[in-house]
Design a protein around this motif. Structure first.
Motif, PDB file in Angstrom:
ATOM      1  N   GLN A 111      12.757  -8.040  -1.024  1.00  0.00           N
ATOM      2  CA  GLN A 111      11.972  -7.214  -0.118  1.00  0.00           C
ATOM      3  C   GLN A 111      10.575  -7.805  -0.006  1.00  0.00           C
ATOM      4  O   GLN A 111      10.202  -8.710  -0.757  1.00  0.00           O
ATOM      5  N   GLU A 112       9.800  -7.282   0.934  1.00  0.00           N
ATOM      6  CA  GLU A 112       8.399  -7.651   1.064  1.00  0.00           C
ATOM      7  C   GLU A 112       7.558  -6.632   0.301  1.00  0.00           C
ATOM      8  O   GLU A 112       7.691  -5.425   0.503  1.00  0.00           O
ATOM      9  N   VAL A 113       6.712  -7.118  -0.593  1.00  0.00           N
ATOM     10  CA  VAL A 113       5.866  -6.234  -1.396  1.00  0.00           C
ATOM     11  C   VAL A 113       4.438  -6.759  -1.392  1.00  0.00           C
ATOM     12  O   VAL A 113       4.215  -7.969  -1.487  1.00  0.00           O
ATOM     13  N   ASN A 114       3.495  -5.843  -1.296  1.00  0.00           N
ATOM     14  CA  ASN A 114       2.085  -6.205  -1.426  1.00  0.00           C
ATOM     15  C   ASN A 114       1.734  -6.182  -2.906  1.00  0.00           C
ATOM     16  O   ASN A 114       1.540  -5.117  -3.496  1.00  0.00           O
ATOM     17  N   HIS A 159      -3.713   3.314  -3.611  1.00  0.00           N
ATOM     18  CA  HIS A 159      -2.711   4.222  -4.167  1.00  0.00           C
ATOM     19  C   HIS A 159      -3.307   5.587  -4.470  1.00  0.00           C
ATOM     20  O   HIS A 159      -4.521   5.738  -4.596  1.00  0.00           O
ATOM     21  N   ASP A 201       6.894   0.419  -6.198  1.00  0.00           N
ATOM     22  CA  ASP A 201       7.271  -0.997  -6.197  1.00  0.00           C
ATOM     23  C   ASP A 201       6.054  -1.898  -6.377  1.00  0.00           C
ATOM     24  O   ASP A 201       6.103  -2.899  -7.109  1.00  0.00           O
ATOM     25  N   GLU A 202       4.961  -1.560  -5.698  1.00  0.00           N
ATOM     26  CA  GLU A 202       3.750  -2.365  -5.849  1.00  0.00           C
ATOM     27  C   GLU A 202       3.241  -2.311  -7.286  1.00  0.00           C
ATOM     28  O   GLU A 202       2.731  -3.303  -7.815  1.00  0.00           O
ATOM     29  N   GLU A 206       9.022   7.033   1.718  1.00  0.00           N
ATOM     30  CA  GLU A 206       8.723   5.609   1.915  1.00  0.00           C
ATOM     31  C   GLU A 206       7.425   5.232   1.204  1.00  0.00           C
ATOM     32  O   GLU A 206       7.340   4.188   0.543  1.00  0.00           O
ATOM     33  N   ALA A 207       6.412   6.083   1.343  1.00  0.00           N
ATOM     34  CA  ALA A 207       5.133   5.811   0.684  1.00  0.00           C
ATOM     35  C   ALA A 207       5.287   5.841  -0.831  1.00  0.00           C
ATOM     36  O   ALA A 207       4.680   5.033  -1.552  1.00  0.00           O
ATOM     37  N   GLU A 210      14.108  -6.765  -5.037  1.00  0.00           N
ATOM     38  CA  GLU A 210      14.302  -5.366  -4.645  1.00  0.00           C
ATOM     39  C   GLU A 210      14.507  -4.532  -5.901  1.00  0.00           C
ATOM     40  O   GLU A 210      15.440  -4.766  -6.671  1.00  0.00           O
ATOM     41  N   THR A 236       6.984   2.615  -1.893  1.00  0.00           N
ATOM     42  CA  THR A 236       6.060   1.490  -1.745  1.00  0.00           C
ATOM     43  C   THR A 236       5.091   1.408  -2.917  1.00  0.00           C
ATOM     44  O   THR A 236       4.877   0.334  -3.500  1.00  0.00           O
ATOM     45  N   GLN A 237       4.504   2.543  -3.287  1.00  0.00           N
ATOM     46  CA  GLN A 237       3.523   2.525  -4.373  1.00  0.00           C
ATOM     47  C   GLN A 237       4.174   2.217  -5.723  1.00  0.00           C
ATOM     48  O   GLN A 237       3.606   1.490  -6.545  1.00  0.00           O
TER      49      GLN A 237
END
Length: 540
Positions: A344-347, A248, A304-305, A297-298, A5, A301-302
């Motif tokens: 966490q879950e990450v792509n 992205h 973190d990815e 959130e978006a 995380e 997400t970007q």
């Protein structure tokens, strides 16, 4: 996949509120006056304690008089702007860096501002807005999604209705946002290496002259102390971001960096280890990111990815459990705001920079091996030597061609060049370097051919026989320098020459055909520059 995380770092956003027009502004003015210049309070959210101070600052906004253009009465003698300084209670945040400052200023159509020189101008307020307040938040080490609620609670605690701030206008937007991990300094080297993902993204994804390009590789701190990876960053615009991360959107900076005092710290101190972060770069595009929950959130997400994908590309585990060292923290180092035990879950996106590099190289090689027309060569030569804006017309004028011929030539090599809005550029820095090498090699070959011809003519004029002349010309053509003084050992200098064995065998044939002593050639010294020296007979 499971990943660590990431921690929240810097954040900035403009929150615009128009549901209650200028009431929040007048409320702040009233509360500051009630408190003789400020109001201080504490509030709680769950088990957390927070401290807030409301205070004022001078303003450059021109007083509208008895009322503003919208007819709102201004019963205050002086316009001030206001700030909420909000921070975690020091007993819960010993480091003292979990905080934000919210700057509140009024907005209305027709509002004027005055600069330090007394010059007035109208302040631009978006058309749908008649009256509102803008709250600019700058904070750090707080979840991006919490700032709005913290602002409402802070205002409420100093006697201002929270309802004034409950519904941000759709024009509200994020200005800065960063997520990070802290890495063990012994593990982060592959990220900032010369062929690591930070350098490769700048090298491979950036057009050689189009748009903003920034790659920083600073190995020394502000005091001049050497610290590998001290400050390495790459900034990519939205188009280049989408090449590496197809789903992205926004521009970003990826950076590997140490604290300013890291070079003077012991290895076991937390701040002696670097951060790897990704941050939103608002100035690199014309669009915006809003402040709704979905927007934030978006954004998270970007970011973190991006960070996790950079780690993965450098061969660094993205989750402590994936590390074979088995110490529980993997390549990570915890700090006051980063806990590597949280997951966490990450792509994780495969950057595949090696594939991009190989694809670009194969495209260049294909065009060079297939043969380029004279106009195509001229266009490429101009592009690698001109650092400014280049148009087809510029290329045509430089080489005495018709502009339509240049345009047709450019259309035949779309894998190498990009044409947009009348300007032309090479597709990436990597393509640019390969083309530059090819152009330089062609120039060198031409120069060597001319020199070879000149030396052959010179040899003929001096009465040297044809076979000796052929040897002289051949050496000139291939960039081989021969020192053949009778009293010394023969020296062949082949710095930078490829296929040494084949070249020397050909030279030996020409040497013997010229009637020279084979033994002198075989005992000659071969100077390969950085590759060392050896005897000629070893290559024959």
């Amino acid at each position: 996949m499971k990943a660590v995380e990431l921690a929240f770092h810097e954040f900035a956003a403009n929150y615009l509120f128009d549901d209650h027009a200028l009431k929040p502004f007048f409320a702040c003015d009233s509360r500051v006056k009630d408190g003789d210049g400020s109001q201080v309070a504490e509030f709680e959210i769950g088990s957390e304690r927070w401290v807030v101070k409301l205070y004022y600052q001078d303003s450059g906004i021109v007083h509208p008089g008895p009322e503003n253009p919208q007819g709102t009465p201004f019963r205050i003698n002086e316009i001030r702007e206001f700030r909420f300084a909000v921070s975690r209670h020091p007993e819960e945040d010993p480091v003292g860096e979990q905080s934000f400052n919210a700057h509140l200023a009024p907005r209305w159509q027709g509002m004027e501002i005055e600069n330090d020189q007394g010059k007035r101008s109208e302040y631009s307020v978006p058309e749908p807005i008649t009256e509102a307040v803008n709250v600019k938040i700058n904070g750090s080490n707080i979840d991006f999604r919490r700032y709005h609620e913290l602002l409402c609670r802070a205002a409420e605690s100093v006697g201002i209705h929270r309802r004034y701030f409950e519904r941000p206008h759709q024009f509200s937007n994020v200005q800065d946002a960063e997520r990070y991990v802290r890495l063990d300094s012994d593990r982060s080297g592959p990220i900032h290496a010369r062929d690591g993902p930070i350098a490769s993204m700048a090298h491979l994804l950036e057009n050689d002259r189009d748009g903003y390009r920034k790659l920083v590789q600073n190995e020394r701190d502000e005091k001049g102390r050497h610290l590998p990876g001290y400050y390495h960053t790459v900034t990519l615009g939205p188009r280049r971001v989408s090449e590496a991360f197809p789903s992205h959107t926004f521009p970003r900076e990826v950076k590997h960096y140490y604290s300013r005092e890291a070079a003077g710290m012991d290895d076991d101190e937390t701040l002696a280890n670097p951060k790897l972060g990704a941050s939103y770069q608002v100035s690199r595009w014309d669009e915006t990111i809003g402040v709704t929950d979905d927007d934030l959130e978006a954004l998270i997400t970007q970011l973190d990815e991006t960070v996790c994908s950079v780690m993965a590309d450098a061969g660094i585990p993205v989750h402590p459990a994936d590390d074979d060292r088995g110490d529980g923290h993997g390549p990570f180092v915890s700090d006051a705001y980063f806990d590597p035990t949280e997951e966490q879950e990450v792509n994780v996106v495969s950057l595949d920079l090696t594939r991009i590099r190989e694809t670009q190289e194969s495209v260049v090689v294909k065009h060079l091996s297939d043969g380029l027309s004279p106009v195509e060569w001229e266009a490429l030569e101009t592009l690698v030597t001109d650092g400014g804006q280049v148009s087809p017309q510029d290329i045509a004028e430089e080489h005495g061609r018709h502009v339509d011929s240049v345009r047709r030539a450019l259309k035949r090599i779309p894998e190498l060049v990009e044409s947009e809005y009348g300007s032309v550029s090479l597709r990436s820095n990597h393509v640019a370097e390969m083309v530059h090498d090819a152009v330089q090699e062609a120039r060198d070959a031409t120069r060597r051919a001319v020199e070879a011809g000149a030396k052959a003519l010179e040899a003929a004029e001096r009465g040297i026989d044809e076979t000796t002349s052929a040897l002289v010309a051949w050496c000139a053509k291939h960039g081989i320098d021969v020192d053949d003084r009778q009293e010394a050992r023969v020296m062949f200098r082949l710095q930078g020459v490829e296929n040494v064995e084949a070249r020397l065998k050909e030279a030996y044939r020409l040497w013997t055909e010229a009637g020279k002593d084979p033994a002198r050639f075989r005992s000659a010294q071969i100077d390969l520059g950085e590759r060392g020296k050896s005897a000629a007979w070893r290559w024959l």
